[in-house]
Each structure stands twice: as C-alpha cells, then as structure tokens.
Write an enzyme that holds these catalytic residues in place. Structure first.
Site, PDB file in Angstrom:
ATOM      1  N   GLU A 162       0.652  -1.248  -0.042  1.00 43.24           N
ATOM      2  CA  GLU A 162       0.006   0.040   0.077  1.00 43.24           C
ATOM      3  C   GLU A 162       0.958   1.202   0.066  1.00 43.24           C
ATOM      4  O   GLU A 162       0.632   2.076   0.788  1.00 43.24           O
ATOM      5  CB  GLU A 162      -0.934   0.077   1.031  1.00 43.24           C
ATOM      6  N   GLU A 266      -5.101  -8.977   0.047  1.00 44.87           N
ATOM      7  CA  GLU A 266      -6.078  -8.861   1.156  1.00 44.87           C
ATOM      8  C   GLU A 266      -7.353  -8.233   0.721  1.00 44.87           C
ATOM      9  O   GLU A 266      -7.557  -7.565  -0.079  1.00 44.87           O
ATOM     10  CB  GLU A 266      -5.619  -7.457   2.032  1.00 44.87           C
TER      11      GLU A 266
END
Length: 334
Positions: A162, A266
């Site tokens: 991220e 995820e």
C-alpha cells in the site's frame, strides 16, 4: 488496506477511518516490533545444495486460496480451523512482520508443512525507505535473506504494501515514488547477492478506487524485480462495490506497464446486508479472471469483524464457491 477500512495489526489508523466505519469500533494500536535480532545464519553462498525452483508456482493451473488469520505466529491451529470451516485447505498463509524482525523460520516451516506458502507482508515502519536504500541495514537484510535461503521452501515477500496510500510511514506523505523503488531494488539486490532465489516477490498497491488516485507506474520497480502484482481491496459498507469496480480500475492501470499475474493479497467483506452477495461476487470474479491467480481472505477482527462466522450464510456461500475444482492445489507437490 485503505484508510476507509484499515484493520490489520501493526497499524496506525487515520481519523478518517473512525468517521467512516461503524460506531462502536476501536482503533488498533501501532506496534513496533520488539523481536530480538536473529543470530547470523551460518550458511555460505557457496554451500552446495539444490535451491527450490519456484517457477511452477508463479503461474499455477489452479487458484490460490489464502488466509490472514490471528494466532498463526504461534500455531497452525487457526488455519486448520479455517480449513474445516471452508471445506478446503488453504495454500497460502499471511505473516505480518516488520522489516526489523528476524525471519520466522519456524512459522514459515509450519505453514509449508500444512500445505501452504507463507506470504510475508514486510512492513518498513523503521528505518525509512531512504535509509534502507543507502544500505544502512544491509547486515540485517543479509541475515534475513540467508535464513530464507537456508529454509529452502518458497516464500512470498511483499515489501511496503500500500505504498500508494497516505496511511503508512512508507506511504505518500513522507516518501516519493523514487524512494520506494530504490528501497525495493536495493533489497532485491541484497537477496540476489546472498543467492536467495526461493522468494516470490509481490508488489502490492492498494486499489485506486476509492483511495486517492495516485499513479502506480512511478512506484513500480520493474518486471525484473517483481513476480506477482498484489492487490488490496475490501468490500465495505461505505461503498457498493463489485469485483469489477473494486479491482478493475487498478488492474487496467497496471496492465499499461506490466503483464505479471495478479493475486488479491488482502480482501474481505464488512458484515452487513450485502455480505453474502459480496462473498459470491469476489469468488466468482477470481474464478472467472484469467489474470488473477488467487486471493487471501483477511480473517481478523480489527475495527470491523471480517471473520467468517461458523454456520453463517456468508461462510456457507464461501464454502460453496471454493468447492469448485478451479480453487485450491497443494503447492508442496508442485
């Protein structure tokens, strides 16, 4: 995870999260690893042995089913319980670790013996990307790499996931894309110099919808440094997403500069009236996409309860879809 839904251990949540997530949830506390440094691994780069060949695992004929689940650092029991619930064995299990941590050889071996590849979400809380890139922790990186090499099983590593978001210290607020690329390439070189070839390198942005639209290409280290493109995206109560709207924009942008396989590293659906539909949509999307080689369900209770409760409609839906032959295989026999 985006600031709308951040739930994972070792994280500092933005104030935006507290506003957008359901009332009554509490932010998790940031954790800095206090794990002791591992002693130097006694292995020479010239030590004769046959390195594990990861190539058959990079583009498998069937899909990966993975789980990120609390307690796996201590025991494989939570994974076994999850397997019973979904009616199939997962073949990838996530470990969250700080870059300063030593390699958890026992945990990785435990996961492999259970028929799954360990995926390390390697989080550079400290030191900074620039510090890593200039070689300040090379001794530690070499020890980590040598321990991975000595274990000689496939290990997937996602460094600085991220990076296109603002909610992590290695994200957009404190670093440039060039900082991230330099740190990634430096770590990759250290592993290569140590002769560590059993790593699957996973470059792992957050989906660009709904987070701020940050161009991904400047953060990409290059195909020579990456094996899989990881995607992180969640079905939340704040947005009525489908597989196409959640992951599609990011996949299209990535395809402008790389054709590496996608894996959703995820994902989960927030409890609510759409959860059964979300689960079905996710699994149908993964099954039907040639570019997506699998997914990992985030089975934690962090700010929201992303777990699949026993005998719940969402678990039964999950179980029904992963029963398809396209899902699941034993990587230890590949």
């Amino acid at each position: 995870m985006s600031p709308l839904i951040r739930t994972r251990p070792r994280i500092v949540l933005s104030a935006l999260l507290a506003v957008l997530l359901p009332a009554g949830t509490t932010a998790c506390t940031a954790e800095q690893s206090s794990a002791p440094r591992a002693p130097r691994t006694q292995i020479s780069v010239g030590t004769p042995f046959t390195p594990y060949d990861i190539r058959p695992l990079l583009k498998p004929r069937k899909k990966y089913i993975g789980v990120a689940i609390d307690g796996v650092s201590r025991s494989i029991a939570p994974v076994a319980a999850f397997n019973r619930g979904i009616g199939k064995k997962v073949n990838m299990v996530t470990i969250y670790a700080a870059v300063s941590d030593h390699f958890d050889s026992r945990g990785a071996r435990r996961i492999w013996r259970a028929g799954a590849i360990p995926l390390i979400m390697w989080e550079p809380f400290s030191p900074s990307l620039a510090t890593i890139a200039r070689g300040a922790i090379d001794d530690h990186l070499r020890q980590f790499a040598a321990a991975v090499r000595a274990l000689n099983i496939p290990v997937a590593i996602s460094f600085g996931h991220e990076m296109n978001g603002f909610w992590y210290p290695w994200g957009t607020r404190k670093n440039s894309p060039a900082d991230f690329v330099r740190a990634w390439r430096h770590i990759h070189r250290v592993f290569s110099e140590t002769g560590t070839t059993n790593v699957i390198w996973v470059w792992n942005p957050n989906v660009i919808n709904p987070v701020p639209r940050v161009a991904l290409r400047p953060y990409y280290p290059g195909d020579s440094y990456v094996d899989w493109i990881g995607l992180i995206g969640y079905y939340t109560l704040t947005g009525a997403h489908t597989f196409t709207t959640l992951f599609g924009p990011t996949m299209r942008q990535v395809r402008r500069f790389s054709d590496k396989p996608f894996i959703i590293t995820e994902t989960a659906s927030q409890p609510g009236p759409r959860r059964v539909r979300d689960v079905a949509d996710l699994l149908k999307g993964v099954a039907s996409s040639r570019d997506v080689i699998g997914f990992i369900w985030f089975n934690y209770r962090k700010r929201a309860d992303w777990r699949l409760p026993a005998r719940s409609p969402e678990l039964l839906t999950f179980r029904r879809y992963v029963a398809a032959d396209i899902f699941g295989f034993d990587p230890t026999r590949s």
